[in-house]
Design a protein around this motif. Structure first.
Motif, mmCIF file in Angstrom:
data_model
loop_
_atom_site.group_PDB
_atom_site.id
_atom_site.type_symbol
_atom_site.label_atom_id
_atom_site.label_comp_id
_atom_site.label_asym_id
_atom_site.label_seq_id
_atom_site.Cartn_x
_atom_site.Cartn_y
_atom_site.Cartn_z
ATOM 1 N N SER A 132 24.220 19.952 30.190
ATOM 2 C CA SER A 132 24.163 18.488 30.105
ATOM 3 C C SER A 132 25.420 17.923 29.465
ATOM 4 O O SER A 132 25.961 16.913 29.927
ATOM 5 C CB SER A 132 22.926 18.048 29.301
ATOM 6 N N PRO B 75 29.174 19.307 32.019
ATOM 7 C CA PRO B 75 28.830 19.468 33.444
ATOM 8 C C PRO B 75 29.888 20.196 34.258
ATOM 9 O O PRO B 75 29.626 20.593 35.396
ATOM 10 C CB PRO B 75 28.654 18.024 33.926
ATOM 11 N N ASP C 113 21.212 16.713 40.198
ATOM 12 C CA ASP C 113 20.728 16.257 38.895
ATOM 13 C C ASP C 113 19.785 17.262 38.236
ATOM 14 O O ASP C 113 19.347 17.056 37.101
ATOM 15 C CB ASP C 113 19.987 14.919 39.056
ATOM 16 N N ILE D 143 18.737 20.890 36.573
ATOM 17 C CA ILE D 143 19.237 22.079 35.889
ATOM 18 C C ILE D 143 18.292 23.222 36.222
ATOM 19 O O ILE D 143 17.093 23.155 35.950
ATOM 20 C CB ILE D 143 19.331 21.866 34.375
ATOM 21 N N ARG E 162 23.681 23.743 37.378
ATOM 22 C CA ARG E 162 23.265 22.418 37.846
ATOM 23 C C ARG E 162 23.236 22.417 39.370
ATOM 24 O O ARG E 162 24.133 22.940 40.021
ATOM 25 C CB ARG E 162 24.238 21.345 37.364
#
Length: 541
Positions: A112, A115, A157, A159, A154
């Motif tokens: 997060s 990225p 959007d 994970i 990722r």
């Protein structure tokens, strides 16, 4: 395919005061990759060479790798993320890989906040990294990434964490390539010789609440001692290593394998050419009291003991399963065997006071270890103890989670006062040792080693690198109220991801709890029956 590994440029003034440590992780990964046919592998040790970001960017661009891999423990995580950000800028087509204990458990937070990290290797790296690099080489990345166990990444959007991979079961396949390192850089200051950090075992069967190693490695496994001595012989003969420290949390757990390891060293006449040290538990010293002189004959000269705390209350908090009086005896046994002993104390929990700090000093001097070390309690965010005390944690700047910065603020002390109390313990202990012990106790190797340790302390103190004192602005008791640890207060905490991570020690603890519950239940039933009539009659009464 070209692979580049980078050791991030992180310094804290902790263990590095004793020298420049060879990063074993890159040797173990490189060795496994070479067995799989990868031969274009490069390494940049940005920490040892103190490489600035601008120079690192130039080196990465010049190598033009297809994949860039970095590892990180908790305090170096931001530096590791920074390395991969540089890689994203200068070699954007390269796959950017992060591994290590912090990313393994904190992958959601890492992905997060950074990225640009393409993928995280979760857990023991050799087999997962080799499978990942094979997918990149064969053009299967990123299409096959969900099929590779032990990854986190990722996907838009989302994970994603793939199922945890198995630990390495066949440890005979672990064959590190130590030639990846430039050995003239890695010097152990007390002896003025090259230093390595191989391992005999992986994992730990104990569940010390402040430790993450048993969680990370999951299964406790011991390598064939002959394979490990093959490594050490290679390190000594081909790379000039004169001192090594076994990386294991406690290499003496499996006594049979440890004895075989010592016998193999002696059989190859290695103790004449290389000395070594370990960390271990007080209980193992008790158990092996008759073998200690044999261990010394195998070249073991330095034992760091996890005495941890002077107050028995703290030992119980840490789940160490040792008693305070046992520490004194273990230190005496080691000294009688002519093995230098270092006592480790953990300080800085909520209940720390000037009086408890003084108590650790008095005990250290009373026990008379050759060396003493006071480490600030550092609440790794993925340990059991952290889960218990996280409401008391105020600092989430992981770059300061380094055992030398007081992350926790004791209820009765300010952080600057805690640091000053620890420095006062160091000053008194080593000043008395320097004046009355080191120059006069023992002859030959022991004296040379201890004076070398004293030189390492003085060197770090003069350079203000010890305990990050220069960065914090600590110059003595007069500055304890003005020190500034430069915490990044914008950092916040995310939950550790442990749901799919089942360690053997966890399973053993749960089994013990079940056995105890059954015993308790059977005892209750027996007592009920002894009352004369079973449950129903007892209830009617």
């Amino acid at each position: 395919m070209r692979i580049l590994f980078v050791h991030p440029n992180y310094h804290s003034g902790g263990a590095e005061i004793a020298g420049t440590w060879s990063p074993a992780w890159v040797a173990y990964l490189t060795g496994h990759l070479r067995q799989a046919g990868f031969d274009d592998i490069h390494f940049i040790d940005a920490m040892t060479d103190d490489i600035a970001d601008e120079e690192l960017a130039r080196r990465i661009a010049r190598l033009a790798p297809d994949a860039v891999g970095v590892t990180a423990i908790t305090p170096s995580i931001y530096k590791a993320e920074g390395v991969l950000k540089i890689a994203a800028e200068v070699v954007p087509a390269a796959v950017r890989v992060l591994g290590g204990v912090h990313a393994t458990f904190m992958y959601k937070q890492v992905l997060s906040e950074a990225p640009w990290v393409d993928v995280i290797v979760r857990g023991e790296g050799e087999e997962i990294c080799t499978e990942l690099m094979s997918a990149i080489r064969d053009g299967r990345w990123p299409a096959d990434r969900r099929a590779i166990k032990g990854l986190a990444f990722r996907d838009g959007d989302e994970i994603v964490a793939t199922p945890a991979a198995s630990t390495v079961k066949d440890l005979s396949k672990i064959k590190p390539d130590w030639s990846i390192l430039e050995w003239e850089k890695y010097i152990y200051i007390p002896l003025g010789t090259r230093v390595a950090i191989p391992n005999l075992a992986r994992g730990c069967p104990f569940t010390c609440s402040f430790c993450s190693q048993w969680k990370f490695w999951r299964d406790y496994r011991v390598r064939d001692p002959k394979d490990v001595v093959d490594e050490i012989e290679d390190l000594v003969v081909n790379h000039g290593v004169g001192f090594f420290i076994l990386a294991d949390e406690e290499p003496t757990i499996n006594k049979k394998k440890f004895v075989a390891f010592c016998q193999e060293l002696i059989a190859r006449d290695l103790p004449r050419r290389v000395k070594w040290g370990i960390n271990t538990r007080v209980t193992d010293i008790y158990r092996d009291r008759e073998e200690l002189k044999f261990y010394r004959s195998a070249g073991l000269v330095h034992v760091s003991l996890g005495t941890e705390a002077a107050a028995q209350m703290k030992l119980d908090t840490f789940n160490k399963e040792t008693k305070v009086d046992e520490n004194r005896t273990a230190i005496r046994l080691l000294r009688e065997a002519d093995i230098l002993v270092e006592a480790q104390f953990i300080v800085g929990l909520d209940n720390e006071t000037p009086e408890t700090l003084e108590e650790t000093y008095r005990m250290a001097w009373d026990w008379q270890p050759d060396l003493a070390n006071w480490s600030m309690y550092t609440p790794w965010p993925f340990t059991p103890l952290f889960q218990e005390i996280k409401d008391q944690v105020e600092v989430f700047d992981f770059s300061k989670y380094n055992f030398v910065t007081p992350i926790m603020k004791p209820a009765a002390m300010e952080r600057g006062e805690l640091l000053d109390g620890v420095m006062n313990n160091y000053r008194r202990f080593y000043m008395k040792k320097a004046l009355f012990h080191y120059p006069w106790r023992g002859t030959g190797f022991r004296r040379r080693y201890l004076l070398g340790c004293l030189y390492a302390f003085l060197k770090a103190g003069f350079q203000r690198t010890f305990y990050d004192l220069g960065k914090a602005g600590y110059w003595g008791p007069q500055t304890k109220k003005t020190v500034d640890f430069h915490f990044d207060e914008t950092r916040t905490l995310a939950e550790a991801q442990l749901d799919d991570w089942d360690a053997a020690a966890d399973r053993a603890a749960r089994a013990a709890e079940r056995r105890e519950a059954v015993r308790s239940q059977m005892k209750d039933r027996a007592e009920v029956r002894a009352c004369g009539g079973g449950d129903r009659q007892l209830e009617q009464a």
